[in-house]
Each structure stands twice: as structure tokens, then as C-alpha cells.
Design a protein around this motif. Sequence first.
Motif, mmCIF file in Angstrom:
data_model
loop_
_atom_site.group_PDB
_atom_site.id
_atom_site.type_symbol
_atom_site.label_atom_id
_atom_site.label_comp_id
_atom_site.label_asym_id
_atom_site.label_seq_id
_atom_site.Cartn_x
_atom_site.Cartn_y
_atom_site.Cartn_z
ATOM 1 N N PHE A 1 14.783 6.447 8.239
ATOM 2 C CA PHE A 1 15.318 5.092 8.310
ATOM 3 C C PHE A 1 15.021 4.242 7.087
ATOM 4 C CE2 PHE A 1 11.316 2.974 9.048
ATOM 5 C CZ PHE A 1 10.549 3.902 9.710
ATOM 6 N N PHE A 2 14.321 4.817 6.121
ATOM 7 C CA PHE A 2 13.983 4.029 4.936
ATOM 8 C C PHE A 2 14.523 4.751 3.718
ATOM 9 C CE2 PHE A 2 11.711 0.385 3.667
ATOM 10 C CZ PHE A 2 11.106 0.631 2.450
ATOM 11 N N TYR A 3 14.756 4.010 2.648
ATOM 12 C CA TYR A 3 15.316 4.648 1.470
ATOM 13 C C TYR A 3 14.230 5.363 0.678
ATOM 14 C CZ TYR A 3 13.393 0.449 -0.596
ATOM 15 O OH TYR A 3 12.553 -0.558 -0.964
ATOM 16 N N THR A 4 14.655 6.306 -0.099
ATOM 17 C CA THR A 4 13.734 7.079 -0.943
ATOM 18 C C THR A 4 14.036 6.790 -2.399
ATOM 19 O OG1 THR A 4 13.888 8.840 0.684
ATOM 20 C CG2 THR A 4 12.929 9.417 -1.428
ATOM 21 N N SER A 5 13.023 6.578 -3.158
ATOM 22 C CA SER A 5 13.193 6.463 -4.604
ATOM 23 C C SER A 5 11.862 6.831 -5.233
ATOM 24 C CB SER A 5 13.594 5.034 -4.985
ATOM 25 O OG SER A 5 12.446 4.220 -5.065
ATOM 26 N N PRO A 6 11.852 7.134 -6.524
ATOM 27 C CA PRO A 6 10.573 7.573 -7.118
ATOM 28 C C PRO A 6 9.475 6.527 -6.999
ATOM 29 C CG PRO A 6 12.389 8.054 -8.588
ATOM 30 C CD PRO A 6 12.952 7.213 -7.495
ATOM 31 N N THR A 7 9.856 5.237 -6.968
ATOM 32 C CA THR A 7 8.816 4.220 -6.976
ATOM 33 C C THR A 7 8.477 3.689 -5.590
ATOM 34 O OG1 THR A 7 10.562 2.650 -7.459
ATOM 35 C CG2 THR A 7 9.235 3.404 -9.304
ATOM 36 N N VAL A 8 9.013 4.324 -4.555
ATOM 37 C CA VAL A 8 8.764 3.803 -3.206
ATOM 38 C C VAL A 8 7.271 3.901 -2.852
ATOM 39 C CG1 VAL A 8 9.073 5.917 -1.852
ATOM 40 C CG2 VAL A 8 9.844 3.748 -0.933
ATOM 41 N N GLY A 9 6.565 4.815 -3.496
ATOM 42 C CA GLY A 9 5.135 4.967 -3.244
ATOM 43 C C GLY A 9 4.348 3.707 -3.531
ATOM 44 N N GLU A 10 4.753 3.017 -4.587
ATOM 45 C CA GLU A 10 4.074 1.766 -4.958
ATOM 46 C C GLU A 10 4.111 0.765 -3.821
ATOM 47 O OE1 GLU A 10 5.791 1.313 -9.173
ATOM 48 O OE2 GLU A 10 4.798 -0.590 -8.757
ATOM 49 N N THR A 11 5.328 0.606 -3.253
ATOM 50 C CA THR A 11 5.490 -0.363 -2.168
ATOM 51 C C THR A 11 4.638 0.009 -0.972
ATOM 52 O OG1 THR A 11 7.795 -0.323 -2.894
ATOM 53 C CG2 THR A 11 7.276 -1.642 -0.951
ATOM 54 N N LEU A 12 4.648 1.298 -0.631
ATOM 55 C CA LEU A 12 3.977 1.731 0.589
ATOM 56 C C LEU A 12 2.462 1.823 0.434
ATOM 57 C CD1 LEU A 12 6.465 4.565 1.611
ATOM 58 C CD2 LEU A 12 6.353 2.252 2.509
#
Lengths: 287, 325, 415
Positions: free
Chosen positions: A211-222
Motif C-alpha cells: 500500500f505504500f510506494y517504493t523508491s530508493p530513498t523511502v528508507g530515509e522517511t521510514l
Amino acid sequence: MSLTLVQVIVGGLLLGAVYALFASGLTLIWGMMNVVNFAHGDFVMLAMYTAFVVWTGMGGGPAASVPIAAMLLATVGVLCYFLLVRHIMRGPMLAQILGTFGLALFLRYSAFWLFGSDFRTLPDGMLGPPFIVGGLRIDAPRLLAGGVGLIVILLLHLILTRTALGSKMLAVSEDATAAQIMGIRPEHMQAAAWALAAGATGIAGALIATFFYTSPTVGETLAIIAFVTVSLGGFGSVPGALVAGLLIGVVESLSAYLIGPVYKDVIVYILFVLVLWFRPQGLMGKA
Amino acid sequence: MTRRNLVFLLLGLLALAYPLLVWGSPVYQRLGALVLLYAIGASAWNIVGGYAGQVSIGHAVFFGVGAYSSVLAYHYLGLPPIAGMPLGILVSLLIASVIGVPTVRLAGHYFSMATIAVAELARVMTTTSDFLGGAQGLTGPTVPRTVLDLSFTSAVPYYYIFLAVLAGVLWLTWRVESSRMGFYLRAIKDNERAARSLGVAAGRYKLYAFMLSAALTSVAGGLYFAMFGFIDPDSGLGILISVKMLIMAALGGAGLLFGPLVGAAILVPLEEISNSVLGGKGAGLTFVVYGAIIMLIARFLPGGLLTLLAPLLRKKAAPGERDAA
Amino acid sequence: MRLGWFARMLALAAAGSMLSSGVMAQQTVKIGAIYPLSGNAASAGNFSKAAMELGVDIINNAHPELKDLPLAATQGLPGLNGAKIELIFADNQGTPAAGQNQALRLITEEKVVALLGAYQSGITVTASAMAERHGIPFVTPESVAANLTERGFKWFFRTTPVAGDIAKAYMEFLKERKAGGQKIDTIAIVNENTEYGTSIASVVKEEAAKNGFNVALVIPYPANATDVQPQVLQLKEKNPDVAVFVSYTSDAILYAKTMKDLDWKPAIMIADNAGFNDPSFVKTSGALVEGLINRSSFAAGKPGSLSGAINDMYKKKMGVDLDDPSGRALQGLLTLAEAINRAGSTDPAKIQAALRATDLKANQVVTGYNGVKFDEKGQNILGSSLITQMQGGAYVPVWPKDKAAGEIRLPYKGW
């Protein structure tokens, strides 16, 4: 209480369960081995990309991607342990931060190089329509993620407290030398801890990808959310991560709805600072 | 003159002459200025993070306070930005003491998390504040009115200003290091419980280190604003700022006087040059390389790069004083 | 022997002069482009890069089929003896500091004659300040922050319309709908709270009030959200007739999904460009937002038109339609190249003068502008936007009537 308010709270609980799930891996490592894993968010990112690849390559949904991601991440976790963490563990906390930060950058931009900068999502509705319960709309991916999350956290807790493996792992974390004398190989147990924690993170990522988008920088947010959840819950406490996660999820959603989305982070951080002030070990950590 | 002092003299002369040596290249001159700027921030961090062993991951809040004080002085009072720096230092000291008191009694990881929380809180509150420019940020003087605006085209004036400030910060650090406070900090870092049991007021000295570090970090923030002329919550209070300061100090050698400078001297050019060489192709390979190098150093030289040279640089220990490991 | 040596020298000199005049004919004109090629905005940055590279191809090679477009028919820049354009990209890494550092590098090391960029307004601020100090023209094709043209800069130019023009376009569109019988009583604005979102939201609010619309709800939210359910629930409660979203890609994706999950759709759904125009969004969530009203300066338009031809070329290269920010980036490059050509020189001062005198007509631009003409602050006063609508997975221009390629379909269908 209006229906909308109930919806907000339910949404917050589901969100919180997900937060708890991907914080559980972090708290395990932190508590067991006193290692702060700055690359944690990027482990989740890897799992999310795994889910994406499983979908585009094999047409598989969470039933396939969750076990695959769990195994893949567990392997990555063990590799990281043997190649990097084992050495920096002996060093000062700074070396750990340095090392895992480098790992985070490395993973993040390798993903960038492999997959490009585009956002990816899994198709909407691949798990069916939302459940409508008494006027509340609960979408299937979040329900699945929240539900499985709770189960995984429970399993983790049981493994740690009720199994022989768990006792050995705890023994090593408490006093590695004593454990060694008793015939337990510390390095094996620590590697097992990493495998377990990374595996849980893999499950978390594969579920979130629905249900959430994937991108290389999504780790930062999470990552930040994971850190706050772990600190609030107490380092090393898996049940603590659950309570903290749920609390943060609900507080965030309620603040966003009642006060305004731009203030939700403010409220969460104030709560966090207050807890640290009055109860630094977190809600359920050891004093 | 001892060999060690000779080496320092030569390095010092090299530092003074650097802009002249790269006269034909504004990019390299600017790179030098940037290295010094980040070295100031990292050295300021080093006081509390390296010497006192309190790993703060929220120093961005002090950096931001320094930068914002400068831009506010310009934006609302029409003063040259550096006029805002004394205010920045004052506010930083205030914040450090307010958050320092309850947090320095927290051990290790808790302290770090608390600092992250405070910095993030500052950042999100700034985005909601119109007075502080919100998420859009604020700009400085576009055309310099006087030389006090510190708005130069060439990087050379910045280089020398930063060099002077860095020298000041390092001198201060050295004074602390060789003072009683430095002695206490080393003891606290080594084993706080033992130090307390011997009568060292650990809380008090950790707080002093924190406050000094905060004040100097805010100076770095003010200087950053002078050079770049723009500040917003991300570039002034973002977590990456805290992490960079920490990484540079740790890479070079935390708790060592020149550690942060060495770390900055490696990481800043690395980032800029690999961006210039690889970045245009857009693959982000810059950071893959960056990450790999940091991992390798953490793995093989956890005390930082300067530990390679430690035998050369070590002062003779004062009689009776044990060398901190 | 002496004679032989002399003859050889003579031959060398002759060859040298031939070579140098040959080199003169083959001179390249270097232009720098500072864009986000890594970090959160990398998706958009890379699409813009591809569009600009297409522009370089159009300029440097003969494309007589693109009639009316300056520099298309010829090879290179005729005003500089056919010199070719070389576009040198630099990654702004998403930080104002890196943007400024790269600007310096491009100016002093690569010796570019002009700069384009930098996508994020905060980075355009610092990068253009560096260009201003060095006397190098800086053209921004897409940064909309109002203050960029309020700094009294002499070397700064902006081809894109700004927030105020965009808001006016929306209001014109809504007024027409209302006059045609559409119920438009309440408007809600949901905006990300950085520069972009805040400036658009405040201007839309102003213009709405001026035009007699009631803005019932304004919801700023932090960008890169993890969850937008509370916002959508608030909207569902208030149920405005028109909802205006101002978001970057990641949030746009979340909103599209969440609106479906919570089953809420307004009669008219407007998304202001940016995230909703990103090909990533269109690919992943296009099916969830059928009928979404968007504004764009670029739309492929009718087949056979100039914009249609450009879109086809881009689609062949990238597999997706040319999106608006990338289209505007392309127009920025073409505008700059046209000015350099007219200046007939690589002297920055001459390029600056040529830019000031730019006067492109509507049929000479690939975007939907009414032309390109800069005022004394460097702002293009002929910039304009089209209203587009998501129809069948692609954006179709639907307003103004003379540039429309399809009918407006209301109410909003969504999924």
C-alpha cells in the motif's frame, strides 16, 4: 464519537501496527547487541523492492513476496553481521554509527543505480476491495499488514522468551563471556539475532509495499519513525515496540485530523521528548 | 624544534598558502573554504561528541539557530548577517542548557535519541513558523552592501575567515583538552561511574562541554549562511547536517584535535569531486562510493584515520596521567 | 635540407590555419544544466534531463519536419557558423549548497556560457546567485517561487509562468464551468508545505476570493507523508465541490490510493502539476484518477501539431508521454539556444542582451505559452498554462477552447 473519528483512530492503529512491525527488527538488534543500525530503513526499502520484483517478475503477491523477502533480508542481515557489524561492535558507538551509516548510503544508492529513481507501486486493489465494517472502511493491504505485523511481533517475542534459541541469544546479550563458558557460541547467536531481525524487517517491507510506494530513498522517511518508535518503546523490548508503534500511529492520525497535518510531527516529537525526560528507558524498557 | 612542531608549522604554512597555490581554480579555492567550514562544525561537535563521549546526533539544531539568527538579523533588522551571530550563540547556549540538564544524565543511546528528537522538533516547528520563513526559507543579501555582509564572489575571503575561526575553535578545544575539565571529560568518557565515584561532577562537566559545543556549532551555522545566502529548515536543521558533522569527526578521529579536520578534508572533496565526475550521469554512484569508503574505515579504523598517525602525534603523557585508550 | 625544413614548417602552418578555421566551424557552445539527478526529486530531474537532451538533438541536427520551431531545420546554430550545443549536466543532490557548488564548477571549470535549472526553487535561489556574481545568464524553466524575480538580478530569466498566472487560469476555468451550470460553491486546497505548495495555495486562495468562490478548507501537510488518511477524511467530511491538490509525486500517489480506499471524490478534482504530472505517477496511479483536472504548460495536443511531433519523439526515446515540467525544461533550453543564436556570440553579455530582446510567438514554442518575452525582472510575461484532463490514462488539453484536443468530462470519475 463520530464515525469519522473512529475511522481516524482505526487508521491510526493499523498504521501503528505497521510502524511497530518494522521497528521490531531494530529494537531487537539494539537491545541484544547495543548496535544502532542506521541502515534499518534501507533494509525495509530492499524488502519493498523485492516485493516489487516478485510482482513484475513472477506476478506474485504478498503470499510469495513475504517469505522471499524474509529469507533474502535474513541472508543480507547475516552477511552484514559477519562482514561489518561483528567488527564494529567491539568499537565505540561512533564506529557503529559510522559503519551502519555507510551501509545505508551504500544500499540506498545501489538501489538507485539498479532501479532508477522512479517511484514504483504494486497495483492497487490486488488484494481485493476494502472491508466495510459498520460504516468503517478498512482497506485490505493495511489490514493484512497490521494483522501479520501483530502476529510477527508476537512470534518474535515468543521466540525470544520461550525457546532455547531465544534464551541463548539473551544470554549472549547479557554476558557474552559467561555464555561462552556455558558452551554457547556468541557469534552464532548474534548472527541468529541479525537473521531474525532482518527477516522480520523483510516481512515488514514486503507487506508495506502493498500500500505504500517504493523508491530508493523511502528508507530515509521510514527510518526516523522506526527510531522514535524503538526509543519510545524501550530499546530491546519487542512488546514495547508494539505499544509505542500503536501509540504513535494513533497520536499521529488524531493530531493530523484534529489539529492539522503539519503539526502531527510536532506532537509526536513533543510526546517523545517528554517520555525521554521522565522515563528515559522508554515505556517498557529495562530501567 | 621538535619534529612534531615542525610538521605542524609546515602544515600551517600550507594551509595559509593554499588559496594561492590553487589560484587558477575557483572551484578548488571554494573546496578549501568548504572543508574549513565543515571542519569548524565537526570540531565543535568533537568537544561534546569526541572528548566527552556524548554522541549527539542533533547538533543541527545549534547549526540552524546560528544560521537563522543571521538571516533574521538581516531580514527583519536590515543588519549584516554576522550581527545575528551573538544572538545565535546566546540562544544556542540557552537551548543547550535547557535540553542539556535532563539529557546529559541519560546514557549513551538515550542521549543520542533525545538529541535527534530535539533537532527534528526544531525542524518541524520551523516549517510551521511564518516568522522563520516556514518551509520556503529565507534569503540573505543578494547584493553586498558593505564588506560586513560577508557576501563575496571569490571563495578566498571565506577561506581565510574560516581558517581564522577554525584556528580559534581548535585553540579553544586544545585549551579544554589540556585543562582540568579536559581531564575530567576523558575520565567520564572512559568510565563515567568510576569518575563519579572519584568525585567528578560528571553531569556538570558534560553540560559545560555540551554548551561550549553548541555555541561553536552556531558560529558554523552563521558562517554557512554568510557563504550560501539561503537557509530553509532542511538545509539548516536537517538531520543530515548532524550526521555529517558526526561522520567527519568520527572518520578523522573523534576525541583527537585534528580528527574533524582530517575527516572534513577527506569527505568534502570526495563528495564534491565524485559528484562532479559521476553525478552528471545521474546514477548516484557518488554515494555508493562514499558509503563503501565509510564502511571500510569504520571496519578497519574504528578510531578514525588519525589513529594511523597516533604514534607520531602522541604527546608525552604527563607524569601520573594515564593515556585514554 | 633547409628548404625541406622550411617547406615542412609552411605545410604545418597551412594545416594549422586550416585546422583552426575548421575548429572555428566546429566550435561547441557549452551550456550547463543543474538538476536533481539523485535524491527525492531524481525521478523528475531525470525526465527533464531526457527532454533537454532531445532538445539538443533538435538543435544540433536537421529536423525540417518541425517547421516554425527556431533552430530545428538547421544543424547547430547558424548564427555561430553551425556551432553545436553541448549540454553539461550537474546533479544538485537536492541541496542548495550542492546546487551552488555545481554552478561554480560549471562556470569556472567547464566554462559554460549560460546555465539552466535548478528545478527546486530553494536551489535555484543559490545557484542563480552564483551565476549573477559571475555575470553568466541563468534561465529557470520551471522554478515558480515568486521571490526569484524580486531580487533585482540582471542575469536571471524565467520562462515558466508563476503561481499567480496559474491561479488565474484555474479561476477562469472554474468561472466558465459555473456559468455553464456546474455547482461550484466550496473549494478545498490541500498543499504540501514547502515553497512550491505554499506559494500556489496562497495565490489560489487569493484569486478564489477575488472571484467570489468560497475556500472552505485549506490543509497544508508535510511533504513525503507516510499516511494521508486524516487529510482525506477531513475532506470527506466537508465534501467540497472542488478539491485542489498541490503535491509532489510520492504524496500524489498516496492521495490517489487513499481517496479510493476511503471512497471519496469531489465533483471537480484539480491537481496542480508537479507530482501528478510525473510519469511515475501516471504509470502507477493513472487508472485511479480518471477525469483529474491538471494544469500543464505542455500537452501533446492534436496529432501533427508541433507539440504532438515533439511528444512522439520523446515517447520513442523514453516510452512515456512528455510531462509538463520536462516540457518546460525543454522550452527553457530552446529559448536560451535561440537567444544565443541571435546573439551570434558566446559572450555572456551579448547573450544577456539577446535574452532581453527575445520575442518568440505562440507557434514558435513547444509548450502552450503565448510566446516568450521577458519583462525587466526577467519574467516571461507570455507564459500561460493549459488545463488538461486525465482521459484514458493520458493527459489531454481541454481548455482554453482554442488549444483543446478533447472535451471536458465532468464530474470527476476517479477509479
